[in-house]
Design an enzyme around this catalytic site. Structure first.
Site, PDB file in Angstrom:
ATOM      1  N   TRP A 156       0.812  -1.217   0.000  1.00  0.00           N
ATOM      2  CA  TRP A 156       0.000   0.000   0.000  1.00  0.00           C
ATOM      3  C   TRP A 156       0.848   1.271   0.000  1.00  0.00           C
ATOM      4  O   TRP A 156       0.327   2.350  -0.220  1.00  0.00           O
ATOM      5  CB  TRP A 156      -0.908   0.015   1.243  1.00  0.00           C
ATOM      6  N   PRO A 181      -3.408  -5.854  -5.704  1.00  0.00           N
ATOM      7  CA  PRO A 181      -2.917  -4.725  -4.919  1.00  0.00           C
ATOM      8  C   PRO A 181      -3.215  -4.935  -3.435  1.00  0.00           C
ATOM      9  O   PRO A 181      -4.033  -5.781  -3.070  1.00  0.00           O
ATOM     10  CB  PRO A 181      -3.725  -3.540  -5.458  1.00  0.00           C
ATOM     11  N   SER A 235       6.201  -7.389   3.007  1.00  0.00           N
ATOM     12  CA  SER A 235       6.990  -7.695   4.202  1.00  0.00           C
ATOM     13  C   SER A 235       7.797  -8.981   4.024  1.00  0.00           C
ATOM     14  O   SER A 235       7.428  -9.866   3.244  1.00  0.00           O
ATOM     15  CB  SER A 235       6.055  -7.825   5.400  1.00  0.00           C
ATOM     16  N   GLU A 256      10.797  -8.098  -3.279  1.00  0.00           N
ATOM     17  CA  GLU A 256      11.249  -6.797  -2.749  1.00  0.00           C
ATOM     18  C   GLU A 256      10.675  -6.687  -1.351  1.00  0.00           C
ATOM     19  O   GLU A 256       9.488  -6.411  -1.175  1.00  0.00           O
ATOM     20  CB  GLU A 256      10.740  -5.653  -3.633  1.00  0.00           C
ATOM     21  N   LEU A 257      11.497  -6.919  -0.332  1.00  0.00           N
ATOM     22  CA  LEU A 257      10.963  -7.102   1.025  1.00  0.00           C
ATOM     23  C   LEU A 257      11.351  -5.955   1.965  1.00  0.00           C
ATOM     24  O   LEU A 257      11.710  -4.883   1.517  1.00  0.00           O
ATOM     25  CB  LEU A 257      11.441  -8.463   1.544  1.00  0.00           C
ATOM     26  N   CYS A 290      10.136   1.382   2.301  1.00  0.00           N
ATOM     27  CA  CYS A 290      11.074   0.294   2.626  1.00  0.00           C
ATOM     28  C   CYS A 290      12.508   0.796   2.688  1.00  0.00           C
ATOM     29  O   CYS A 290      13.354   0.153   3.290  1.00  0.00           O
ATOM     30  CB  CYS A 290      10.945  -0.796   1.575  1.00  0.00           C
TER      31      CYS A 290
HETATM   32  P1  NAD Z   1       2.480  -7.166   3.554  1.00  0.00           P
HETATM   33  O1  NAD Z   1       3.504  -8.214   3.303  1.00  0.00           O
HETATM   34  O2  NAD Z   1       1.566  -7.344   4.710  1.00  0.00           O
HETATM   35  O3  NAD Z   1       1.545  -6.982   2.297  1.00  0.00           O
HETATM   36  C1  NAD Z   1       2.065  -6.795   0.996  1.00  0.00           C
HETATM   37  C2  NAD Z   1       1.120  -7.434   0.001  1.00  0.00           C
HETATM   38  O4  NAD Z   1       1.065  -8.826   0.266  1.00  0.00           O
HETATM   39  C3  NAD Z   1      -0.314  -6.921   0.086  1.00  0.00           C
HETATM   40  O5  NAD Z   1      -0.852  -6.882  -1.219  1.00  0.00           O
HETATM   41  C4  NAD Z   1      -1.017  -8.000   0.886  1.00  0.00           C
HETATM   42  O6  NAD Z   1      -2.382  -8.106   0.582  1.00  0.00           O
HETATM   43  C5  NAD Z   1      -0.278  -9.225   0.389  1.00  0.00           C
HETATM   44  N1  NAD Z   1      -0.333 -10.376   1.298  1.00  0.00           N
HETATM   45  C6  NAD Z   1      -0.346 -10.370   2.654  1.00  0.00           C
HETATM   46  N2  NAD Z   1      -0.414 -11.645   3.107  1.00  0.00           N
HETATM   47  C7  NAD Z   1      -0.438 -12.447   2.023  1.00  0.00           C
HETATM   48  C8  NAD Z   1      -0.497 -13.858   1.824  1.00  0.00           C
HETATM   49  N3  NAD Z   1      -0.548 -14.702   2.854  1.00  0.00           N
HETATM   50  N4  NAD Z   1      -0.495 -14.327   0.560  1.00  0.00           N
HETATM   51  C9  NAD Z   1      -0.427 -13.483  -0.479  1.00  0.00           C
HETATM   52  N5  NAD Z   1      -0.376 -12.149  -0.371  1.00  0.00           N
HETATM   53  C10 NAD Z   1      -0.372 -11.638   0.867  1.00  0.00           C
HETATM   54  O7  NAD Z   1       3.286  -5.799   3.630  1.00  0.00           O
HETATM   55  P2  NAD Z   1       2.705  -4.338   3.822  1.00  0.00           P
HETATM   56  O8  NAD Z   1       2.599  -4.032   5.252  1.00  0.00           O
HETATM   57  O9  NAD Z   1       1.496  -4.113   2.979  1.00  0.00           O
HETATM   58  O10 NAD Z   1       3.869  -3.493   3.132  1.00  0.00           O
HETATM   59  C11 NAD Z   1       4.925  -2.988   3.845  1.00  0.00           C
HETATM   60  C12 NAD Z   1       6.155  -3.856   3.653  1.00  0.00           C
HETATM   61  O11 NAD Z   1       6.553  -3.820   2.278  1.00  0.00           O
HETATM   62  C13 NAD Z   1       7.331  -3.343   4.438  1.00  0.00           C
HETATM   63  O12 NAD Z   1       8.018  -4.409   5.030  1.00  0.00           O
HETATM   64  C14 NAD Z   1       8.177  -2.678   3.358  1.00  0.00           C
HETATM   65  O13 NAD Z   1       9.537  -2.585   3.671  1.00  0.00           O
HETATM   66  C15 NAD Z   1       7.936  -3.548   2.180  1.00  0.00           C
HETATM   67  N6  NAD Z   1       8.240  -2.829   0.947  1.00  0.00           N
HETATM   68  C16 NAD Z   1       9.351  -3.213   0.238  1.00  0.00           C
HETATM   69  C17 NAD Z   1       9.700  -2.531  -0.921  1.00  0.00           C
HETATM   70  C18 NAD Z   1      10.901  -2.926  -1.705  1.00  0.00           C
HETATM   71  O14 NAD Z   1      11.000  -2.516  -2.856  1.00  0.00           O
HETATM   72  N7  NAD Z   1      11.818  -3.720  -1.153  1.00  0.00           N
HETATM   73  C19 NAD Z   1       8.896  -1.468  -1.373  1.00  0.00           C
HETATM   74  C20 NAD Z   1       7.770  -1.112  -0.627  1.00  0.00           C
HETATM   75  C21 NAD Z   1       7.451  -1.810   0.530  1.00  0.00           C
END
Ligand code: NAD
Length: 483
Positions: A156, A181, A235, A256-257, A290
């Site tokens: 998001w 998304p 994440s 990309e975590l 991130c």
């Molecule tokens: P998140 O992992 O909770 O969610 C990310 C996406 O994964 C969302 O679309 C969510 O719906 C989906 N998701 C969640 N659980 C899932 C599952 N079990 N199966 C499939 N999809 C699932 O992360 P968040 O809180 O939305 O985003 C923040 C994280 O993203 C932070 O850790 C940040 O560092 C990371 N991030 C990394 C980069 C990069 O380029 N390395 C860029 C932006 C954000």
């Protein structure tokens, strides 16, 4: 664009799935993080719709792979133009659905569109190789071909850019893409799909599937052997789970975590310039990127002066309504996000840290920009990604100590340093175990450079000429000539 900007009337947004009408299906509510009020109803898709999307993506791929790179480039360019024309609509949508301050949201539209423009150009540079042959009767060549239908899962915090950084190289390479998304920010994604269709992009080639429970979708698409690649930004724990799931169908992976970025400020720094870069890196998007600095190491000789100026700059940030032009820090995206940032502050203060910024009382999902000193390694903020406007300062004495501290983490996405010494800049940037290093630069990301991490921060690179390789397979062709 026919899709409305989300508002208090909570309009309904169907999923963008070719061959599926989500009007009659389940829905979920999207709320404004600034007010807590409903602003949209969105299709809550499940396994059946995911199956329809996979079938469509396979059909889309069969057609799309036949197009020339020049045709694909032209459509991507048109999509890029449409996105810039819709800049104000997209920016307002991001301000409403995720709370990004409106001026930053406009910047994100430009950044996100930049990936489309870049990969439109790169489509025409997907070349192969002719290899020297050790056999006079054989000719050897290498083709680069699209991997196939792609499943993209996005977070998001950049509702537009995290999508274009994946979809644009995928489409440029000749792949079809299904985007799931984040549940908090589906509307920007749906608008991007609508703009794609408006400029003549085939509906089966770029689809958006929205869902409140992401696992219901991902289980279907991860198990489907026709989906040849997963690209995920989010994440680290979710990324690791998807990495394990991908083994069953041997998908290509880009992950990309999370990060835990250090910023090293050496005592030869221009203190005001260093404060400016730390502010940009730490407080952008309310600290929810991130690559946001999570730990700031400052050399002893300038520590007090730096801390004082950083605290003054943080205290001067304007917190408020994301739609207000003056706002620099909006709300955090969710209660869980707000609670985590606040818990990092409370934990540090309970373990002996001092707060240098005023302890403002803020309502809702807002967290006051906070600068802390007296921070020690066992505090939560030093181990977990904060994702909020909190800046912990740590003192150090020499270069080796700073490098060791910076590398003492499972993460390896972005790191920063400030120095006037060319030798130190080279030494330290080479020694940092990170995918991205900003030297005197707190905001290094651009579409034509590679973005990605090492260690627990992920696999693969997005952006630059590297970004399209993630969507291409390499095929070796050995031809025996007529004898
Ligand atoms: P998140 O992992 O909770 O969610 C990310 C996406 O994964 C969302 O679309 C969510 O719906 C989906 N998701 C969640 N659980 C899932 C599952 N079990 N199966 C499939 N999809 C699932 O992360 P968040 O809180 O939305 O985003 C923040 C994280 O993203 C932070 O850790 C940040 O560092 C990371 N991030 C990394 C980069 C990069 O380029 N390395 C860029 C932006 C954000």
């Amino acid at each position: 664009m026919s899709l409305p900007v989300p508002s208090a009337s909570a309009p309904f947004y169907p999923a963008a799935i070719a061959g599926h009408d989500s009007e009659a299906g389940a829905r979920y509510t999207v709320r404004s993080p600034a007010t807590g009020e409903p602003i949209a109803e969105v299709a809550d898709c499940g396994a059946e719709v995911a199956q329809v999307a996979a079938d469509s993506a396979q059909r889309g791929f069969e057609q799309w792979r036949q197009t020339t790179p020049f045709e694909r480039a032209a459509l991507l360019k048109a999509w890029h133009g449409a996105m810039l024309e819709a800049k104000e609509t997209l920016a307002l949508t991001m301000a409403r659905e995720m709370g990004k301050p409106i001026r930053e949201a406009r910047g994100e539209v430009d950044y996100a569109a930049g990936f489309i423009e870049w990969f439109a150009e790169q489509a025409k540079r997907i070349d192969g190789d002719i290899l020297p042959s050790p056999h006079p009767e054989k000719r050897l060549s290498v083709l680069r071909q699209p991997v196939g239908p792609v499943f993209a899962i996005t977070p998001w915090n950049f509702p537009a850019a995290m999508i274009t950084r994946k979809v644009a190289p995928g489409l440029a390479a000749g792949c079809s893409v299904i985007v799931k998304p984040a549940e908090q920010t589906p509307i920007t994604a749906l608008m991007l799909a609508e703009l794609w269709r408006q400029v003549g992009g085939p509906a089966e080639v770029f689809q958006v599937i929205t869902a409140e429970r992401p696992a219901a979708i991902s289980e279907v698409l991860m198990a489907d052997a026709r989906i040849r690649k997963l690209t995920f930004t989010g994440s680290t724990p979710v990324g690791k789970r998807l990495y394990a799931q991908s083994a069953a169908t041997m998908k290509r992976m880009s992950l990309e975590l999370g990060g835990h970025a250090p910023f090293l400020v050496f005592d030869d720094a221009d203190i005001d310039a260093a404060v400016t870069e730390v502010m940009a890196s730490k407080f952008r998007n309310g600290g929810q990127t991130c690559v946001c600095t999570n730990r700031i190491y400052v050399q002893r000789g300038i520590f007090d002066a730096f801390a004082e100026r950083l605290a003054a700059a943080a205290a001067a940030l304007a917190i408020g309504d994301p739609e207000d032009e003056a706002t620099q820090v909006g709300p955090l995206v969710s209660q869980a996000g707000r609670d985590k940032a606040q818990a990092h502050i409370d934990d540090a203060l309970a373990k002996g840290a001092q707060r240098l910024t005023p302890a403002l009382s803020v309502d809702g999902l807002y967290v006051a920009p906070t600068v802390l000193t007296g921070v020690t390694p066992e505090m939560r903020i030093m181990q977990e990604e904060t994702f909020g406007p909190v800046a912990p300062l740590i003192v150090f004495d020499d270069e080796a100590e700073a490098i060791a501290a910076a590398n003492d983490t499972p993460f390896g996405l972005a790191a920063y340093l400030w120095t006037r010494s060319l030798g130190r800049a080279a030494r330290v940037s080479e020694a940092l175990d990170y995918g991205i290093v900003g030297v005197n630069d707190g905001a290094p990301s651009v579409p034509n450079a590679p973005f990605g991490g090492v260690k627990d921060s992920g696999l693969g690179r997005e952006g630059g000429h590297y970004g399209i390789d993630e969507y291409l397979d390499c095929k070796f062709v050995s031809t025996r000539l007529d004898r």
